[in-house]
Design a protein around this motif. Structure first.
Motif, PDB file in Angstrom:
ATOM      1  N   MET A  27       0.915  -1.127   0.000  1.00 60.38           N
ATOM      2  CA  MET A  27       0.000   0.000   0.000  1.00 60.38           C
ATOM      3  C   MET A  27       0.960   1.181   0.000  1.00 60.38           C
ATOM      4  SD  MET A  27      -2.614  -1.316   2.910  1.00 60.38           S
ATOM      5  CE  MET A  27      -3.499  -2.854   2.739  1.00 60.38           C
ATOM      6  N   TYR A  28       1.301   1.628  -1.194  1.00 60.29           N
ATOM      7  CA  TYR A  28       2.405   2.577  -1.327  1.00 60.29           C
ATOM      8  C   TYR A  28       1.981   4.006  -1.023  1.00 60.29           C
ATOM      9  CZ  TYR A  28       4.599  -1.351  -3.611  1.00 60.29           C
ATOM     10  OH  TYR A  28       5.109  -2.591  -3.874  1.00 60.29           O
ATOM     11  N   PRO A  29       2.750   4.697  -0.180  1.00 57.76           N
ATOM     12  CA  PRO A  29       2.473   6.121   0.039  1.00 57.76           C
ATOM     13  C   PRO A  29       2.778   6.899  -1.247  1.00 57.76           C
ATOM     14  CG  PRO A  29       4.103   5.297   1.614  1.00 57.76           C
ATOM     15  CD  PRO A  29       3.893   4.229   0.604  1.00 57.76           C
ATOM     16  N   LEU A  30       2.234   8.097  -1.354  1.00 57.27           N
ATOM     17  CA  LEU A  30       2.404   8.879  -2.579  1.00 57.27           C
ATOM     18  C   LEU A  30       3.873   9.041  -2.953  1.00 57.27           C
ATOM     19  CD1 LEU A  30      -0.269  11.671  -2.058  1.00 57.27           C
ATOM     20  CD2 LEU A  30      -0.450   9.512  -3.296  1.00 57.27           C
ATOM     21  N   SER A  31       4.734   9.172  -1.967  1.00 60.56           N
ATOM     22  CA  SER A  31       6.152   9.418  -2.243  1.00 60.56           C
ATOM     23  C   SER A  31       6.788   8.260  -2.995  1.00 60.56           C
ATOM     24  CB  SER A  31       6.902   9.611  -0.925  1.00 60.56           C
ATOM     25  OG  SER A  31       6.752   8.446  -0.143  1.00 60.56           O
ATOM     26  N   GLU A  32       6.156   7.078  -2.950  1.00 59.53           N
ATOM     27  CA  GLU A  32       6.751   5.888  -3.575  1.00 59.53           C
ATOM     28  C   GLU A  32       6.280   5.663  -5.001  1.00 59.53           C
ATOM     29  OE1 GLU A  32       9.084   3.792  -1.803  1.00 59.53           O
ATOM     30  OE2 GLU A  32       8.962   5.806  -0.955  1.00 59.53           O
ATOM     31  N   ILE A  33       5.184   6.327  -5.375  1.00 60.35           N
ATOM     32  CA  ILE A  33       4.547   5.980  -6.653  1.00 60.35           C
ATOM     33  C   ILE A  33       5.532   6.094  -7.814  1.00 60.35           C
ATOM     34  CG2 ILE A  33       2.709   6.630  -8.287  1.00 60.35           C
ATOM     35  CD1 ILE A  33       0.959   7.277  -5.874  1.00 60.35           C
ATOM     36  N   GLY A  34       6.327   7.150  -7.789  1.00 58.54           N
ATOM     37  CA  GLY A  34       7.285   7.373  -8.871  1.00 58.54           C
ATOM     38  C   GLY A  34       8.383   6.313  -8.939  1.00 58.54           C
ATOM     39  N   THR A  35       8.560   5.541  -7.869  1.00 61.82           N
ATOM     40  CA  THR A  35       9.678   4.581  -7.837  1.00 61.82           C
ATOM     41  C   THR A  35       9.246   3.175  -8.256  1.00 61.82           C
ATOM     42  OG1 THR A  35       9.264   3.810  -5.581  1.00 61.82           O
ATOM     43  CG2 THR A  35      10.575   5.812  -5.797  1.00 61.82           C
ATOM     44  N   LEU A  36       7.974   2.989  -8.575  1.00 59.61           N
ATOM     45  CA  LEU A  36       7.460   1.623  -8.745  1.00 59.61           C
ATOM     46  C   LEU A  36       7.608   1.053 -10.148  1.00 59.61           C
ATOM     47  CD1 LEU A  36       4.185   1.993  -6.636  1.00 59.61           C
ATOM     48  CD2 LEU A  36       6.336   0.926  -5.953  1.00 59.61           C
ATOM     49  N   ASN A  37       8.021   1.883 -11.079  1.00 60.42           N
ATOM     50  CA  ASN A  37       8.152   1.442 -12.469  1.00 60.42           C
ATOM     51  C   ASN A  37       6.846   0.811 -12.958  1.00 60.42           C
ATOM     52  OD1 ASN A  37       9.211   1.012 -14.910  1.00 60.42           O
ATOM     53  ND2 ASN A  37      10.608  -0.660 -14.321  1.00 60.42           N
ATOM     54  N   LEU A  38       5.794   1.554 -12.785  1.00 56.31           N
ATOM     55  CA  LEU A  38       4.462   1.019 -13.099  1.00 56.31           C
ATOM     56  C   LEU A  38       4.277   0.728 -14.585  1.00 56.31           C
ATOM     57  CD1 LEU A  38       2.260   3.149 -10.672  1.00 56.31           C
ATOM     58  CD2 LEU A  38       2.753   0.707 -10.530  1.00 56.31           C
ATOM     59  N   LYS A  39       5.000   1.460 -15.419  1.00 54.16           N
ATOM     60  CA  LYS A  39       4.899   1.207 -16.876  1.00 54.16           C
ATOM     61  C   LYS A  39       5.248  -0.247 -17.166  1.00 54.16           C
ATOM     62  CE  LYS A  39       3.821   4.894 -19.415  1.00 54.16           C
ATOM     63  NZ  LYS A  39       4.476   6.161 -19.658  1.00 54.16           N
ATOM     64  N   ALA A  40       6.318  -0.714 -16.517  1.00 54.13           N
ATOM     65  CA  ALA A  40       6.746  -2.103 -16.756  1.00 54.13           C
ATOM     66  C   ALA A  40       5.729  -3.104 -16.222  1.00 54.13           C
ATOM     67  CB  ALA A  40       8.098  -2.335 -16.093  1.00 54.13           C
ATOM     68  N   LYS A  41       4.915  -2.644 -15.276  1.00 54.58           N
ATOM     69  CA  LYS A  41       3.934  -3.551 -14.687  1.00 54.58           C
ATOM     70  C   LYS A  41       2.627  -3.560 -15.483  1.00 54.58           C
ATOM     71  CE  LYS A  41       6.786  -4.082 -11.222  1.00 54.58           C
ATOM     72  NZ  LYS A  41       7.180  -3.018 -10.365  1.00 54.58           N
ATOM     73  N   GLY A  42       2.485  -2.576 -16.397  1.00 51.49           N
ATOM     74  CA  GLY A  42       1.274  -2.586 -17.232  1.00 51.49           C
ATOM     75  C   GLY A  42       0.580  -1.242 -17.364  1.00 51.49           C
ATOM     76  N   LEU A  43       1.046  -0.227 -16.617  1.00 55.47           N
ATOM     77  CA  LEU A  43       0.396   1.090 -16.688  1.00 55.47           C
ATOM     78  C   LEU A  43       0.569   1.686 -18.085  1.00 55.47           C
ATOM     79  CD1 LEU A  43      -0.995   3.322 -14.897  1.00 55.47           C
ATOM     80  CD2 LEU A  43       1.271   4.365 -14.717  1.00 55.47           C
ATOM     81  N   LYS A  44      -0.526   2.295 -18.617  1.00 57.08           N
ATOM     82  CA  LYS A  44      -0.428   2.828 -19.975  1.00 57.08           C
ATOM     83  C   LYS A  44      -0.463   4.358 -20.016  1.00 57.08           C
ATOM     84  CE  LYS A  44      -1.435  -1.077 -22.669  1.00 57.08           C
ATOM     85  NZ  LYS A  44      -2.451  -1.951 -22.068  1.00 57.08           N
ATOM     86  N   ILE A  45      -0.443   4.985 -18.884  1.00 55.63           N
ATOM     87  CA  ILE A  45      -0.402   6.449 -18.870  1.00 55.63           C
ATOM     88  C   ILE A  45       0.841   6.889 -18.109  1.00 55.63           C
ATOM     89  CG2 ILE A  45      -2.879   6.942 -19.072  1.00 55.63           C
ATOM     90  CD1 ILE A  45      -3.009   7.012 -15.998  1.00 55.63           C
ATOM     91  N   ASP A  46       1.137   8.175 -18.217  1.00 57.43           N
ATOM     92  CA  ASP A  46       2.289   8.685 -17.486  1.00 57.43           C
ATOM     93  C   ASP A  46       1.991   8.597 -15.983  1.00 57.43           C
ATOM     94  OD1 ASP A  46       4.642  11.000 -18.313  1.00 57.43           O
ATOM     95  OD2 ASP A  46       4.118  10.634 -16.213  1.00 57.43           O
ATOM     96  N   VAL A  47       2.994   8.205 -15.225  1.00 56.34           N
ATOM     97  CA  VAL A  47       2.783   8.043 -13.784  1.00 56.34           C
ATOM     98  C   VAL A  47       2.369   9.374 -13.131  1.00 56.34           C
ATOM     99  CG1 VAL A  47       5.165   8.409 -13.043  1.00 56.34           C
ATOM    100  CG2 VAL A  47       3.722   6.798 -11.805  1.00 56.34           C
TER     101      VAL A  47
END
Ligand code: GLU
Length: 713
Positions: A27-47
């Motif tokens: 359950m990531y705090p906001l400060s962590e969102i940029g570090t998660l590499n969400l694009k690689a996990k499937g996110l299709k928009i800019d973090v």
């Protein structure tokens, strides 16, 4: 939004050891969102679309409301959340003649919307690390009570100072890691929230307690609310002239649906998890706290159900309490089962042995952390011995007459001008009094008083209470309940008018008043002083030891940790996924309208509204609601995201940040999530937005909602 560095010490260690954050739970705090590499996990928009410290992002579309989460889904302050989050407001607005709980509610015009009294909506505006200020002057040598008190006081003082009397703003300092990380959150707060659309109970709570915390699920657990502000945009309590709040961002709905394996994410306000606690805490939960509370709540439910039987007014009065007790009791039973199934305490003990060996292997580490685990063990041994007293005290504190008495005494202590505080106290008393049924309250109070009388002599409090004799506990409780009912009838608390009359008494007058409920509340407060002092000492000790244990655990695991949930905004992500909860059982991740018809019995808890059953038979609905792969209207979805209570009502977002569902529950095996997450059993449940809009359109005739969401059918 400003970036904060809550995890600064943690991240530093991560950087030094160059290990990556584990993505399996979180359950990531906001400060962590940029570090998660969400694009690689499937996110299709800019973090940055999710969270942008310097601009507008999805974060501004999320609010904390009614003990859960809500999301703005239109530019006019329309909020989507759960039926069980709107539940209190719906029961409060319902009468046997206008039974919105049973039949649902549609406000076709804004004028028809009903105020949801006491609902406050909060949006995270910014946050800042305040650890240095909170911990200033506190050292390992600070005595425990002083340490706990100083930390709490500073957290409150900072919040108050930063709030600075601003009307629209609420500030709170949240503990991220005890003793090592504190963050100031600034919220935009809104006080006028109204009911817009609520489905009938046969949709919103279809399956009732039988299906609660269970997959496969067919509950349409959703409602729509609307946030209002004063015409000048400022926060104001309900007033006719208030106007819909314009959120900086609202979430777009997608009717495209999901399928197994799709990336999904949730932004919300998860309440509380305990993953950093030691085996001692878990052993106490399993052995004492969870069984005690679930048993007591089962008793409370049975008592209220019996009293309400055949009387709709009483049923409505008890509905809210029963629902929340039942929800907790079942969750706790799931946790007990999970703790046993996973053998979690034993596993934690084994893990702690390894940690101890790591500590002992280095003399410097041994000197610094060598006794941490055994010290925690000692704290819990002492805690376990007095836990029956503390829980008995807490249960007494929940009884409603005592609650009224405590409202009176805190009102009398208020520093506000007398007339204002009297009015406030009167309003609170009147609202609470409407919820009291004397015979049930007498029975609940009797149970608490007998329990306290039966505590070991050194733990018992309330010495003035005479408890009738009897051959069994139940007999003594019943005799005392009968006696209390008579005492209540002769008390100032017997009528609303005489109770409200007490609101203008001074502190001294209240202290001298001989009414038995006021006398009981005096005893309760006195006993509370010693109990709270002990609790503060414990909190202070654990705060110190757990902080240092976390240091050495990070060094051992060579990784950072994500703070436990604490009702602050978090992101979790994962995938639509089925699971295998038990031998020979495999579940798919989506349910359909057909499943509702299969379960429908025409009586509780499987009592779908007639309109829904007919609609299914006639198939007279738009194809837009049908999932082509399922060939049916999708109802609920299952995913492996990391959620807990408080995530109720959170949006389930697809890879493009569009809303595809609303989160409302977890599978039974995942109730243990609060202690330990696992890919094998951690599954949460959401309602598919296509079902939500299907119900709103065809059962609620709320086409205006679809228009407002910009959904074209
Ligand atoms: N249904 C849950 C509750 O009412 C909320 C979501 C969760 O805990 O997973 O507490």
């Amino acid at each position: 939004m400003r970036r904060f560095s809550t995890l600064a010490p943690v991240l530093l260690i991560v950087a030094l050891l160059s290990v990556t954050l584990s993505a399996d739970e979180g359950m990531y705090p906001l400060s962590e969102i940029g570090t998660l590499n969400l694009k690689a996990k499937g996110l299709k928009i800019d973090v940055k679309e999710i969270y942008n410290p310097d601009g507008v992002s999805l974060v501004q579309a999320i609010c904390d409301v009614g003990g859960g989460t809500g999301e703005f889904v239109s530019p006019d302050g329309l909020i989507l959340t759960n039926h069980h989050i709107a539940f209190s407001a719906v029961t409060a607005a319902s009468t046997p003649e206008h039974d919105y709980l049973k039949n649902g509610f549609t406000a076709s015009t804004r004028e028809q919307e009903i105020p949801a009294a006491n609902y406050v909506c909060k949006i995270t505006e910014s946050y800042r690390d305040v650890t240095a200020e909170v911990m200033d002057g506190i050292s390992a040598e600070t005595p425990p009570v002083l340490r706990a008190t100083a930390i709490r006081d500073k957290m409150n003082a900072i919040a108050k100072r930063e709030e600075g009397g601003r009307k629209n703003i609420a500030c709170q300092v949240s503990e991220m890691f005890p003793g090592r990380s504190y963050v100031l959150f600034t919220y935009r707060s809104i006080q006028d929230v109204r009911l817009v659309y609520v489905p009938p109970i046969g949709v919103g709570n279809f399956g009732g307690e039988a299906d609660n915390w269970v997959w496969p699920r067919h509950t349409g657990d959703f409602s729509f609310l609307r946030a209002y502000v004063a015409p000048d945009g400022s926060t104001a309590p309900y007033a006719k002239e208030n106007v819909p709040f314009k959120p900086k961002r609202h979430i777009k709905v997608s009717m495209k649906g999901v399928k197994e394996g799709d990336f999904v994410m949730i932004l919300g306000y998860p309440g509380r998890t305990f993953r950093h606690k030691t085996s001692h805490f878990l052993a106490m939960q399993e052995g004492f706290t969870l069984p005690y509370i679930s048993k007591r709540f089962d008793w409370l439910i049975a008592t209220m159900e019996k009293a309400g039987m055949g009387n709709r007014t009483l049923e409505l009065m008890f509905a809210d309490d029963i629902k929340s007790y039942a929800n907790t009791a079942k969750n706790y039973k799931g946790k007990i089962q999970g703790l046993r199934r996973l053998d979690l305490v034993r596993k934690k003990v084994a893990e702690e042995k390894e940690l101890q060996a790591f500590i002992n292997a280095d003399p410097k580490r041994a000197a610094q952390y060598g006794t941490a685990l055994s010290e925690i063990g000692r704290v819990y041994d002492a805690y376990r011995a007095v836990a029956p007293q503390e829980l008995a005290y807490a249960m007494l504190g929940r009884t409603k007459y005592l609650g009224l008495a405590l409202t009176l005494s805190s009102g009398a202590e208020s520093k506000e001008p007398k007339a204002e505080s009297v009015e406030k106290v009167k309003r609170t008393l009147a609202a609470r009094y409407a919820d009291i049924h004397a015979p049930v309250e007498a029975a609940i109070l009797a149970k608490s008083l007998v329990e306290i009388a039966d505590l070991p002599a050194e733990q018992s409090f309330l010495p003035g209470m005479e408890i009738p004799r009897g051959s069994s506990v139940a007999e003594r409780e019943a005799a005392l309940a009968a006696k209390l009912e008579k005492m209540i009838a002769a008390s100032v608390f017997a009528s609303r008018e005489s109770l409200l009359g007490l609101a203008s008494l001074t502190r001294d007058e209240l202290e001298k008043h001989d009414d038995f409920i006021l006398a009981l509340s005096r005893q309760y407060r006195r006993a509370g002083e010693a109990i709270r002092e002990r609790q503060r000492a414990r909190e202070g000790e654990l705060n110190r030891i757990e902080a240092s244990l976390l240091d050495v655990k990070m060094a051992w695991r060579m990784k950072s940790f994500i703070p436990d949930a604490n009702s602050t905004l978090r992101l979790t992500f994962g995938y639509i996924r089925g699971y295998t909860p038990a031998d020979a059982t495999t579940y798919k991740p989506q349910t359909t309208l057909r499943g509702i018809i299969e379960k429908h019995l025409g009586e509780e808890p499987y009592n779908a509204p007639g309109g829904l059953v007919e609609l299914y038979a006639s198939k007279a609905y738009s194809k837009a609601f049908i999932d082509p792969a399922l060939g049916d209207v999708p109802v609920a979805m299952l995913y492996n995201m990391d959620t807990t209570g408080g995530n109720s009502g959170s949006p389930v977002l697809n890879a493009r940040g569009e809303l595809v569902g609303v989160n409302f529950d977890r599978a039974y095996e995942a109730t243990i999530n609060d202690y330990q997450w696992s890919e094998s059993y951690s599954r949460s449940i959401g309602a598919d937005v296509r079902y939500i809009l299907f119900v709103a359109k065809y059962l609620g005739h709320a086409d205006f909602l679809l228009d407002e969401l910009g959904v074209k059918i």
